[in-house]
Scaffold this motif. Structure first.
Motif, PDB file in Angstrom:
ATOM      1  N   GLU A   1       0.816  -1.217   0.000  1.00  0.00           N
ATOM      2  CA  GLU A   1       0.000   0.000   0.000  1.00  0.00           C
ATOM      3  C   GLU A   1       0.851   1.269   0.000  1.00  0.00           C
ATOM      4  OE1 GLU A   1      -3.788  -0.413   2.598  1.00  0.00           O
ATOM      5  OE2 GLU A   1      -2.260  -1.715   3.511  1.00  0.00           O
TER       6      GLU A   1
ATOM      7  N   ARG B   1      -5.220   6.613  11.161  1.00  0.00           N
ATOM      8  CA  ARG B   1      -6.148   5.487  10.989  1.00  0.00           C
ATOM      9  C   ARG B   1      -6.741   5.056  12.322  1.00  0.00           C
ATOM     10  NH1 ARG B   1      -8.793   1.797  12.130  1.00  0.00           N
ATOM     11  NH2 ARG B   1      -9.133  -0.160  11.028  1.00  0.00           N
TER      12      ARG B   1
ATOM     13  N   HIS C   1      -7.999   4.427   2.771  1.00  0.00           N
ATOM     14  CA  HIS C   1      -7.370   3.881   1.570  1.00  0.00           C
ATOM     15  C   HIS C   1      -6.493   4.953   0.932  1.00  0.00           C
ATOM     16  CE1 HIS C   1     -10.007   0.400   1.864  1.00  0.00           C
ATOM     17  NE2 HIS C   1     -10.940   1.270   2.189  1.00  0.00           N
TER      18      HIS C   1
ATOM     19  N   SER D   1      -4.466   6.501  -2.335  1.00  0.00           N
ATOM     20  CA  SER D   1      -4.368   6.492  -3.793  1.00  0.00           C
ATOM     21  C   SER D   1      -2.925   6.702  -4.220  1.00  0.00           C
ATOM     22  CB  SER D   1      -5.282   7.546  -4.422  1.00  0.00           C
ATOM     23  OG  SER D   1      -5.020   8.824  -3.896  1.00  0.00           O
TER      24      SER D   1
ATOM     25  N   GLN E   1      -7.778   8.667   0.197  1.00  0.00           N
ATOM     26  CA  GLN E   1      -9.070   8.724  -0.477  1.00  0.00           C
ATOM     27  C   GLN E   1     -10.158   9.046   0.541  1.00  0.00           C
ATOM     28  OE1 GLN E   1      -9.669   5.020  -2.536  1.00  0.00           O
ATOM     29  NE2 GLN E   1      -7.829   5.271  -3.764  1.00  0.00           N
TER      30      GLN E   1
ATOM     31  N   ARG F   1     -13.592   8.350   0.266  1.00  0.00           N
ATOM     32  CA  ARG F   1     -14.423   7.140   0.397  1.00  0.00           C
ATOM     33  C   ARG F   1     -15.331   7.139   1.631  1.00  0.00           C
ATOM     34  NH1 ARG F   1     -11.391   1.523  -1.108  1.00  0.00           N
ATOM     35  NH2 ARG F   1     -10.706   2.079  -3.174  1.00  0.00           N
TER      36      ARG F   1
END
Length: 124
Positions: free
Chosen positions: A23, A46, A54, A56, A85, A87
């Motif tokens: 990632e 997080r 997530h 990008s 992101q 999201r």
């Protein structure tokens, strides 16, 4: 730490709780430059948000950075920057928490993601 490919990182040497090397690695060639402080800030972000985020974009090799139109001196080249992101996340909530955990550079002008880095304090 710099590796020519994320798969070279020994499992017991990976410093992140929530993110895997793939990632964070360059989307172009899989190379990876890890800034431990920036990755710790990302993990803390997080954790405080309480749900997955997530990316990008994270580390970019010079070739990948040029290919995607990144700034010639992009902080992505140093391993200190992440494009998170949205999201379903609220941009303002991410901004506030990112500031709390130590991110200094914040790109807020984008519709689908927020740029965060640990370089110098600035906003655009």
């Amino acid at each position: 730490m710099i590796y020519s490919h994320w798969s070279e990182i020994p499992e017991n040497a990976w410093p992140s709780i929530f993110f895997r090397p793939l990632e964070i690695a360059c989307r172009g060639d899989g190379s990876i430059k890890i800034d431990a402080h920036a990755l710790s800030c990302l993990d803390n972000l997080r954790s405080l948000l309480g749900r997955p985020i997530h990316l990008s974009s994270a580390y970019r090799s010079p070739y990948r950075n040029a290919a995607c139109g990144g700034a010639p001196k992009s902080v992505h080249l140093t391993g200190k920057a992440y494009d998170v992101q949205l999201r379903g996340h609220d941009k303002e909530e991410i901004r506030k928490v990112a500031d709390q955990v130590g991110f200094k550079g914040m790109g807020l002008r984008y519709n689908t993601f927020i740029h965060l880095d640990t370089s110098r304090r600035r906003t655009w």
